[in-house]
Design an enzyme around this catalytic site. Structure first.
Site, PDB file in Angstrom:
ATOM      1  N   LYS A  30       0.833  -1.216   0.000  1.00 51.47           N
ATOM      2  CA  LYS A  30       0.000   0.000   0.000  1.00 51.47           C
ATOM      3  C   LYS A  30       0.866   1.264   0.000  1.00 51.47           C
ATOM      4  O   LYS A  30       0.657   2.164  -0.798  1.00 51.47           O
ATOM      5  CB  LYS A  30      -0.929   0.035   1.229  1.00 51.47           C
ATOM      6  CG  LYS A  30      -1.847  -1.170   1.342  1.00 51.47           C
ATOM      7  CD  LYS A  30      -2.765  -1.069   2.541  1.00 51.47           C
ATOM      8  CE  LYS A  30      -2.078  -1.065   3.896  1.00 51.47           C
ATOM      9  NZ  LYS A  30      -1.357  -2.315   4.236  1.00 51.47           N
ATOM     10  N   ARG A 105     -10.003   1.417   7.900  1.00 47.49           N
ATOM     11  CA  ARG A 105      -9.562   0.089   8.316  1.00 47.49           C
ATOM     12  C   ARG A 105     -10.637  -0.671   9.059  1.00 47.49           C
ATOM     13  O   ARG A 105     -10.424  -1.815   9.463  1.00 47.49           O
ATOM     14  CB  ARG A 105      -8.365   0.249   9.253  1.00 47.49           C
ATOM     15  CG  ARG A 105      -7.107  -0.367   8.716  1.00 47.49           C
ATOM     16  CD  ARG A 105      -6.018   0.032   9.667  1.00 47.49           C
ATOM     17  NE  ARG A 105      -4.916  -0.834   9.601  1.00 47.49           N
ATOM     18  CZ  ARG A 105      -3.739  -0.503   9.062  1.00 47.49           C
ATOM     19  NH1 ARG A 105      -3.571   0.656   8.490  1.00 47.49           N
ATOM     20  NH2 ARG A 105      -2.748  -1.334   9.091  1.00 47.49           N
ATOM     21  N   ARG A 144      11.455  -5.182   5.311  1.00 44.65           N
ATOM     22  CA  ARG A 144      11.289  -3.745   5.026  1.00 44.65           C
ATOM     23  C   ARG A 144      12.232  -2.873   5.861  1.00 44.65           C
ATOM     24  O   ARG A 144      12.410  -3.090   7.056  1.00 44.65           O
ATOM     25  CB  ARG A 144       9.850  -3.311   5.327  1.00 44.65           C
ATOM     26  CG  ARG A 144       9.691  -1.787   5.230  1.00 44.65           C
ATOM     27  CD  ARG A 144       8.290  -1.317   5.368  1.00 44.65           C
ATOM     28  NE  ARG A 144       7.525  -2.062   6.341  1.00 44.65           N
ATOM     29  CZ  ARG A 144       6.208  -2.156   6.317  1.00 44.65           C
ATOM     30  NH1 ARG A 144       5.525  -1.564   5.379  1.00 44.65           N
ATOM     31  NH2 ARG A 144       5.577  -2.841   7.252  1.00 44.65           N
ATOM     32  N   ARG A 177      10.780  -0.835  11.378  1.00 48.40           N
ATOM     33  CA  ARG A 177       9.672  -0.475  12.270  1.00 48.40           C
ATOM     34  C   ARG A 177       9.575  -1.485  13.406  1.00 48.40           C
ATOM     35  O   ARG A 177       9.735  -2.683  13.182  1.00 48.40           O
ATOM     36  CB  ARG A 177       8.353  -0.486  11.486  1.00 48.40           C
ATOM     37  CG  ARG A 177       8.082   0.821  10.805  1.00 48.40           C
ATOM     38  CD  ARG A 177       6.929   0.783   9.845  1.00 48.40           C
ATOM     39  NE  ARG A 177       5.770   0.007  10.229  1.00 48.40           N
ATOM     40  CZ  ARG A 177       4.702  -0.145   9.451  1.00 48.40           C
ATOM     41  NH1 ARG A 177       4.666   0.435   8.264  1.00 48.40           N
ATOM     42  NH2 ARG A 177       3.671  -0.865   9.841  1.00 48.40           N
ATOM     43  N   ARG A 188      -0.938  -8.573  13.610  1.00 48.51           N
ATOM     44  CA  ARG A 188      -1.343  -7.565  12.612  1.00 48.51           C
ATOM     45  C   ARG A 188      -2.208  -8.215  11.534  1.00 48.51           C
ATOM     46  O   ARG A 188      -3.198  -7.640  11.086  1.00 48.51           O
ATOM     47  CB  ARG A 188      -0.102  -6.906  11.986  1.00 48.51           C
ATOM     48  CG  ARG A 188       0.565  -5.913  12.928  1.00 48.51           C
ATOM     49  CD  ARG A 188       1.917  -5.464  12.416  1.00 48.51           C
ATOM     50  NE  ARG A 188       1.863  -4.729  11.184  1.00 48.51           N
ATOM     51  CZ  ARG A 188       2.920  -4.520  10.395  1.00 48.51           C
ATOM     52  NH1 ARG A 188       4.110  -5.001  10.730  1.00 48.51           N
ATOM     53  NH2 ARG A 188       2.795  -3.834   9.293  1.00 48.51           N
TER      54      ARG A 188
HETATM   55  P1  AP5 Z   1       4.781  -1.491   1.864  1.00 45.70           P
HETATM   56  O1  AP5 Z   1       4.450  -0.734   0.629  1.00 45.70           O
HETATM   57  O2  AP5 Z   1       5.428  -0.744   2.968  1.00 45.70           O
HETATM   58  O3  AP5 Z   1       3.478  -2.296   2.375  1.00 45.70           O
HETATM   59  P2  AP5 Z   1       2.192  -1.793   3.156  1.00 45.70           P
HETATM   60  O4  AP5 Z   1       1.015  -2.485   2.554  1.00 45.70           O
HETATM   61  O5  AP5 Z   1       2.158  -0.291   3.218  1.00 45.70           O
HETATM   62  O6  AP5 Z   1       2.500  -2.444   4.548  1.00 45.70           O
HETATM   63  P3  AP5 Z   1       2.398  -1.872   6.021  1.00 45.70           P
HETATM   64  O7  AP5 Z   1       3.044  -2.932   6.861  1.00 45.70           O
HETATM   65  O8  AP5 Z   1       2.936  -0.487   6.133  1.00 45.70           O
HETATM   66  O9  AP5 Z   1       0.869  -1.855   6.249  1.00 45.70           O
HETATM   67  P4  AP5 Z   1       0.162  -1.762   7.574  1.00 45.70           P
HETATM   68  O10 AP5 Z   1      -1.222  -1.573   7.106  1.00 45.70           O
HETATM   69  O11 AP5 Z   1       0.372  -2.888   8.509  1.00 45.70           O
HETATM   70  O12 AP5 Z   1       0.893  -0.541   8.325  1.00 45.70           O
HETATM   71  P5  AP5 Z   1       0.398   0.928   8.688  1.00 45.70           P
HETATM   72  O13 AP5 Z   1       1.596   1.770   8.787  1.00 45.70           O
HETATM   73  O14 AP5 Z   1      -0.729   1.346   7.845  1.00 45.70           O
HETATM   74  O15 AP5 Z   1       5.676  -2.742   1.432  1.00 45.70           O
HETATM   75  C1  AP5 Z   1       6.166  -3.661   2.405  1.00 45.70           C
HETATM   76  C2  AP5 Z   1       7.508  -4.234   1.928  1.00 45.70           C
HETATM   77  O16 AP5 Z   1       7.268  -4.997   0.733  1.00 45.70           O
HETATM   78  C3  AP5 Z   1       8.546  -3.168   1.553  1.00 45.70           C
HETATM   79  O17 AP5 Z   1       9.817  -3.615   1.922  1.00 45.70           O
HETATM   80  C4  AP5 Z   1       8.430  -3.037   0.022  1.00 45.70           C
HETATM   81  O18 AP5 Z   1       9.665  -2.664  -0.577  1.00 45.70           O
HETATM   82  C5  AP5 Z   1       8.010  -4.463  -0.374  1.00 45.70           C
HETATM   83  N1  AP5 Z   1       7.116  -4.514  -1.524  1.00 45.70           N
HETATM   84  C6  AP5 Z   1       6.060  -3.686  -1.805  1.00 45.70           C
HETATM   85  N2  AP5 Z   1       5.452  -4.059  -2.947  1.00 45.70           N
HETATM   86  C7  AP5 Z   1       6.122  -5.171  -3.403  1.00 45.70           C
HETATM   87  C8  AP5 Z   1       5.966  -6.012  -4.542  1.00 45.70           C
HETATM   88  N3  AP5 Z   1       4.978  -5.833  -5.432  1.00 45.70           N
HETATM   89  N4  AP5 Z   1       6.836  -7.046  -4.701  1.00 45.70           N
HETATM   90  C9  AP5 Z   1       7.836  -7.264  -3.790  1.00 45.70           C
HETATM   91  N5  AP5 Z   1       8.051  -6.476  -2.697  1.00 45.70           N
HETATM   92  C10 AP5 Z   1       7.189  -5.448  -2.507  1.00 45.70           C
HETATM   93  O19 AP5 Z   1      -0.213   0.679  10.166  1.00 45.70           O
HETATM   94  C11 AP5 Z   1       0.612   0.379  11.254  1.00 45.70           C
HETATM   95  C12 AP5 Z   1      -0.236   0.359  12.524  1.00 45.70           C
HETATM   96  O20 AP5 Z   1      -0.817   1.662  12.747  1.00 45.70           O
HETATM   97  C13 AP5 Z   1      -1.426  -0.597  12.507  1.00 45.70           C
HETATM   98  O21 AP5 Z   1      -1.072  -1.900  12.901  1.00 45.70           O
HETATM   99  C14 AP5 Z   1      -2.370   0.090  13.535  1.00 45.70           C
HETATM  100  O22 AP5 Z   1      -1.954  -0.170  14.842  1.00 45.70           O
HETATM  101  C15 AP5 Z   1      -2.140   1.570  13.271  1.00 45.70           C
HETATM  102  N6  AP5 Z   1      -3.084   2.128  12.274  1.00 45.70           N
HETATM  103  C16 AP5 Z   1      -2.755   2.670  11.056  1.00 45.70           C
HETATM  104  N7  AP5 Z   1      -3.861   3.096  10.412  1.00 45.70           N
HETATM  105  C17 AP5 Z   1      -4.903   2.816  11.238  1.00 45.70           C
HETATM  106  C18 AP5 Z   1      -6.314   3.007  11.114  1.00 45.70           C
HETATM  107  N8  AP5 Z   1      -6.860   3.545  10.003  1.00 45.70           N
HETATM  108  N9  AP5 Z   1      -7.091   2.594  12.143  1.00 45.70           N
HETATM  109  C19 AP5 Z   1      -6.562   2.051  13.258  1.00 45.70           C
HETATM  110  N10 AP5 Z   1      -5.242   1.843  13.440  1.00 45.70           N
HETATM  111  C20 AP5 Z   1      -4.422   2.214  12.437  1.00 45.70           C
END
Ligand code: AP5
Length: 233
Positions: A30, A105, A144, A177, A188
């Site tokens: 994402k 979410r 990552r 992270r 998660r």
């Molecule tokens: P990346 O693009 O970083 O993946 P991502 O989908 O953004 O993964 P996240 O782990 O950041 O998602 P998340 O939803 O758990 O975290 P968030 O910060 O939103 O890619 C990941 C890796 O894969 C990278 O190394 C990249 O290079 C690689 N990659 C990407 N695409 C690829 C491909 N096609 N092929 C190969 N490799 C690839 O949330 C964190 C925490 O915050 C949550 O757990 C929660 O506690 C809180 N939070 C955030 N938003 C909310 C909300 N709306 N409501 C409640 N709590 C929330």
């Protein structure tokens, strides 16, 4: 809604003028894709995860509440996230549209967002569902590394920096992270399945959902997203 922003890419010459939502499990890509799309259209990339991490690093009251919850791999309560998002999309840089990464979410967040977008006169959102087998995301998450300075995302297995631990673009330090440790990945993924995956059906019912095979390479996924968004802009 004011006049739209202009996209730099000729294939996407029309303005965005709406919210694009990236939906998908942790590690689906994402952040990688949302950042590029936002840059292409010259609109803000709104990652609720980044916003919460910023609050944690500044030790704000919101950051203090969110820190232990995120460390356990659980979702931060809707009320806190919704207030943060509502304040952010009031800002003038959002008038031409924006790209959400990790929001909404929960169904409650999606319902509230629908009301908020209508109140501000935005077109209905475009929802990109990055579909991927959860078994594939462990390597992506644990590999990552993110640049402290500019947020650039790397992967030590599949997209390593030229020099270990250092960002190619600005020489900044690359960090892992705290919630990317292997033992936090399972909670998660469970939170995603229980609280976020129902949004796939929710947006499908509304006719807003576009699913993309996120197990493909980054450029292939990007190409598919461009086709969807540029076709709809
Ligand atoms: P990346 O693009 O970083 O993946 P991502 O989908 O953004 O993964 P996240 O782990 O950041 O998602 P998340 O939803 O758990 O975290 P968030 O910060 O939103 O890619 C990941 C890796 O894969 C990278 O190394 C990249 O290079 C690689 N990659 C990407 N695409 C690829 C491909 N096609 N092929 C190969 N490799 C690839 O949330 C964190 C925490 O915050 C949550 O757990 C929660 O506690 C809180 N939070 C955030 N938003 C909310 C909300 N709306 N409501 C409640 N709590 C929330």
């Amino acid at each position: 809604m004011k006049a739209g922003g202009i996209a730099a890419d000729p294939r996407c010459a029309k303005p965005l003028d709406r919210a694009v939502i990236f939906l998908g499990p942790p590690g689906a890509g994402k952040g990688t894709q949302a950042k590029e799309l936002a840059h292409k259209f010259g609109v803000p990339h709104l990652s609720t995860g980044d916003m919460l991490r910023e609050n944690i690093s500044q030790n704000t009251p919101l950051g203090q509440l969110a820190k232990p919850i995120m460390a356990r791999g659980e979702l931060v309560p809707d009320s806190l996230v919704l207030k943060m998002v509502a304040e952010r999309i009031e800002k003038p840089d959002c008038w031409h549209g924006f790209v959400f990464d990790g929001f909404p979410r929960t169904v409650a967040q999606a319902q509230y967002l629908g009301v908020l977008l209508a109140q501000h006169g935005y077109k209905p959102p475009l929802v990109i569902h990055l579909a991927i087998d959860p078994a594939l995301v462990l390597r992506r998450i644990t590999g990552r590394r993110t640049c402290k300075a500019d947020g650039e995302i790397y992967n030590i297995y599949d997209r390593p920096p030229k020099v270990e631990g250092i960002c190619d673009a600005d020489g900044g330090q690359l960090d892992q992270r705290p919630d990317d440790r292997e033992e936090i990945v399972a909670p998660r993924l469970r939170a995603y399945e229980k609280q976020t995956a129902p949004l796939v059906a929710y947006y499908k019912r509304l006719g807003r959902l576009h699913s993309v095979d996120a197990s493909q390479s980054v450029p292939d996924v990007k190409r598919r997203i461009d086709e969807i968004v540029c076709g709809a802009a």
